[in-house]
Scaffold this motif. Structure first.
Motif, mmCIF file in Angstrom:
data_model
loop_
_atom_site.group_PDB
_atom_site.id
_atom_site.type_symbol
_atom_site.label_atom_id
_atom_site.label_comp_id
_atom_site.label_asym_id
_atom_site.label_seq_id
_atom_site.Cartn_x
_atom_site.Cartn_y
_atom_site.Cartn_z
ATOM 1 N N GLU A 175 0.880 -1.184 -0.130
ATOM 2 C CA GLU A 175 -0.015 0.001 0.097
ATOM 3 C C GLU A 175 0.994 1.219 -0.171
ATOM 4 O OE1 GLU A 175 -3.520 0.125 2.519
ATOM 5 O OE2 GLU A 175 -3.536 -2.265 2.546
ATOM 6 N N VAL A 176 2.041 1.079 0.055
ATOM 7 C CA VAL A 176 2.824 2.383 0.300
ATOM 8 C C VAL A 176 4.083 2.315 -1.005
ATOM 9 C CG1 VAL A 176 4.235 3.986 1.673
ATOM 10 C CG2 VAL A 176 2.640 2.826 2.700
ATOM 11 N N PRO A 179 2.309 1.720 -4.786
ATOM 12 C CA PRO A 179 1.549 2.760 -5.464
ATOM 13 C C PRO A 179 2.746 3.777 -5.886
ATOM 14 C CG PRO A 179 0.725 2.448 -3.321
ATOM 15 C CD PRO A 179 1.820 1.009 -3.512
ATOM 16 N N SER A 180 3.767 4.254 -4.646
ATOM 17 C CA SER A 180 4.615 5.058 -4.771
ATOM 18 C C SER A 180 5.376 4.749 -5.969
ATOM 19 C CB SER A 180 5.354 5.295 -3.401
ATOM 20 O OG SER A 180 6.440 5.952 -3.596
ATOM 21 N N PHE B 88 -0.737 9.893 2.394
ATOM 22 C CA PHE B 88 -0.579 8.765 1.228
ATOM 23 C C PHE B 88 -1.231 9.384 0.132
ATOM 24 C CE2 PHE B 88 -0.461 6.308 5.059
ATOM 25 C CZ PHE B 88 0.956 6.165 4.924
ATOM 26 N N PRO B 89 -0.656 9.973 -1.143
ATOM 27 C CA PRO B 89 -1.361 10.731 -2.001
ATOM 28 C C PRO B 89 -2.111 9.908 -3.010
ATOM 29 C CG PRO B 89 1.095 10.728 -2.394
ATOM 30 C CD PRO B 89 0.843 9.921 -1.346
ATOM 31 N N TRP B 90 -1.959 8.451 -2.978
ATOM 32 C CA TRP B 90 -2.809 7.840 -3.667
ATOM 33 C C TRP B 90 -4.086 7.193 -2.904
ATOM 34 C CZ3 TRP B 90 2.421 7.317 -3.040
ATOM 35 C CH2 TRP B 90 2.913 6.406 -1.850
ATOM 36 N N LYS B 91 -4.156 7.527 -1.695
ATOM 37 C CA LYS B 91 -5.230 7.241 -0.859
ATOM 38 C C LYS B 91 -6.212 8.616 -0.484
ATOM 39 C CE LYS B 91 -3.219 3.665 1.999
ATOM 40 N NZ LYS B 91 -4.070 2.279 1.504
ATOM 41 N N LEU B 99 -6.207 3.397 7.337
ATOM 42 C CA LEU B 99 -5.125 2.651 7.615
ATOM 43 C C LEU B 99 -4.454 2.194 8.814
ATOM 44 C CD1 LEU B 99 -2.938 1.081 6.072
ATOM 45 C CD2 LEU B 99 -1.387 3.142 6.103
#
Lengths: 261, 265
Positions: A175-176, A179-180, B88-91, B99
């Motif tokens: 999740e980190v 995607p990053s 978190f830019p994608w969340k 989270l």
């Protein structure tokens, strides 16, 4: 400073380069300076290309060969992505794995895919496994390297944020880190697709049925240089299309993130 | 719950002999539900103090403990709010806040309930499905505070949380934080270089010396706040006009200026 170029200018310049190349090729082939058997003229290649599209050569039309090639490519490329991206991310997260795998990997990736041809033939015979293995050898390293770099260059504050939220390792990776790393991974997939598609001719040296590489080998055996060149043109065009599609995907993803430049 | 202790803490970056001494002989105890702000010149090691409590960094001597247990690694009992938000830019806003609750293993129904409550409290409800880059800096920091608060942590660590915001937004956020702290008090360690902010928010203000960072002075703001009844004023500018406030602020300014001067020599 070089002056900026508009889109139309850029397209025109691209065609200019192509035109110059074809012109030079034409002059060389019709001048008699190079024997015609060694270098067919652009016109002959276009004619041959058209014929190959309609009539079977070496068991299939050009499109048939392309389809067979693309199937092998797709398997090899997907396998490289499915194995390479997680491996790269894990190497970026677990220092120990990085230390163990990196030296081996850094050495192996300099071995050209075509060097694996004898082993691919020995291990897989003439089945689909051999070509997939060669394409995999070409496509695998960029997948690993770019996923690894993506994972290494994650904003350290995001990792700290994930840690203070008590996020377990696998969830941090999924999740980190993942995607990053997406922009870096997509860039890697572009390189990877290019190298995999490039390895195709080498991969198809050992196939006995169909494929652009196989068609080219048969063309060589029949001293039909125009057939070989038609194969080259087909590989170039499909490669270009592949890269364009991946670049579009890249743009869409970056735009969704609000990261578009 | 949430008692932070620094016992003779030192932090040297690089080799022990020749490295940079960031912190030296730090002794400090922050009580349960106490709000302590650390101010000091830049490079005085105030952020290092926070990182030691967060578990992002380790002391080279002495111990940092929370409720008697030495800090070893980061964890949701010590939630951090970063200067650069670190969302978190994608969340989405919702997913960013969720989270930590997922990590705690809470069931979906309870997660939804807690996120809903914190979104309301932080005036974020209409933005639940937004992504961070669609929000202003102030809104992003609200999300980051919500993400920390929703965990119901014993300790809240805030590293110059309003440093990246414009002056007006900053004031709104400060008032908001006071409101939040009254409603749901936590032990807070707040790092800032803005003196007014420290005096307005904190129960005690710790002034640090320039490198090597030591504690120069600890000021008890809470007793003055209570004696002068700052709490009766709704707006931050009204508090800032009070003589007792001005007096404290000027005292800290002088103290910091001494540090600056000794640096310039």
């Amino acid at each position: 400073m070089q002056p900026p170029v508009t889109f139309l200018q850029s397209v025109a310049l691209g065609f200019l380069g192509l035109g110059l190349f074809i012109g030079l090729w034409y002059v060389l082939s019709v001048s008699g300076f190079v024997p015609r058997v060694f270098l067919p003229s652009p016109g002959e290649v276009v004619d041959r290309f058209a014929v190959l599209m309609e009539r079977r050569f070496a068991g299939a039309t050009l499109l048939g060969h392309l389809a067979a090639s693309f199937e092998r490519f797709a398997y090899g490329f997907l396998l490289a992505a499915v194995v390479g991206i997680p491996l790269g991310l894990l190497m970026g997260w677990y220092r120990l794995l990085d230390e163990i795998v990196s030296p081996l990997f850094d050495g192996l990736r300099f071995v050209a895919p075509i060097a694996w041809v004898p082993f691919a033939a020995l291990w897989f015979g003439t089945g689909i496994g051999g070509p997939i293995m060669i394409i995999f050898a070409g496509a695998f390293p960029p997948c690993v390297i770019n996923a690894y770099r993506g994972a290494k260059f994650v904003d350290p504050r995001l990792i700290e944020a994930a840690n203070m939220l008590g996020t377990p390792s696998l969830r941090v990776i999924r999740e980190v880190l993942l995607p990053s790393s997406v922009p870096s991974i997509i860039a890697g997939l572009r390189v990877s697709a290019g190298l995999g598609w490039q390895s195709l001719v080498g991969a198809e040296l050992i196939v006995a049925s169909a494929g652009v590489g196989y068609m080219m080998v048969q063309g060589q055996a029949n001293v039909s240089t125009a057939t070989v060149m038609s194969g080259m043109v087909a590989i170039g065009l499909v490669g270009l299309a592949l890269d364009t599609i991946l670049r579009l995907i890249e743009r869409v993803i970056l735009r969704r993130r609000g990261l578009e430049h | 719950m949430g008692v932070i202790r620094f016992d003779d803490v030192g932090r040297i970056f690089g080799s022990k002999a020749k490295g940079f001494v960031a912190l030296k002989n730090i002794d400090l105890e922050i009580g349960d539900r106490e709000f302590v702000a650390i101010v000091g010149p830049s490079g005085c090691g105030k952020t290092t103090c926070l990182r030691l409590v967060a578990g992002f960094d380790h002391a080279t001597s002495g111990t940092v403990s929370v409720d008697g247990t030495p800090v070893k690694r980061p964890g949701p009992d010590r939630a951090v709010v970063f200067q650069q938000f670190a969302l978190f830019p994608w969340k989405s806003v919702w997913d960013n806040i969720e989270l930590g609750l997922r990590n705690l293993g809470l069931r979906a129904a309870e997660r939804t309930e807690r996120i809903g409550a914190i979104l309301d409290l932080m005036h974020l409800a209409p933005y639940a499905e937004h992504f961070p880059h669609q929000l202003s800096g102030g809104m992003q920091q609200r999300v980051a505070i919500a993400r920390a608060y929703v965990l119901d942590p014993d300790v809240l660590l805030m590293d110059e949380p309003f440093g990246a915001l414009d002056a007006q937004t900053r004031v709104v956020m400060q008032e908001e934080l006071v409101r939040l702290a009254r409603k749901n008090p936590r032990t807070v360690l707040f790092i800032t270089h803005a003196v007014e902010e420290a005096v307005y928010l904190a129960d005690r203000v710790v002034i640090m010396t320039r490198a090597p960072g030591r504690i120069k002075e600890v000021l008890d703001v809470a007793s003055i706040r209570n004696a002068e009844d700052w709490g009766s004023h709704e707006k931050i500018e009204d508090v800032m006009d009070l003589e007792s406030f001005v007096h404290l602020r000027t005292h800290i300014w002088r103290s910091l200026r001494e540090e600056k001067a000794s640096q310039d020599v």
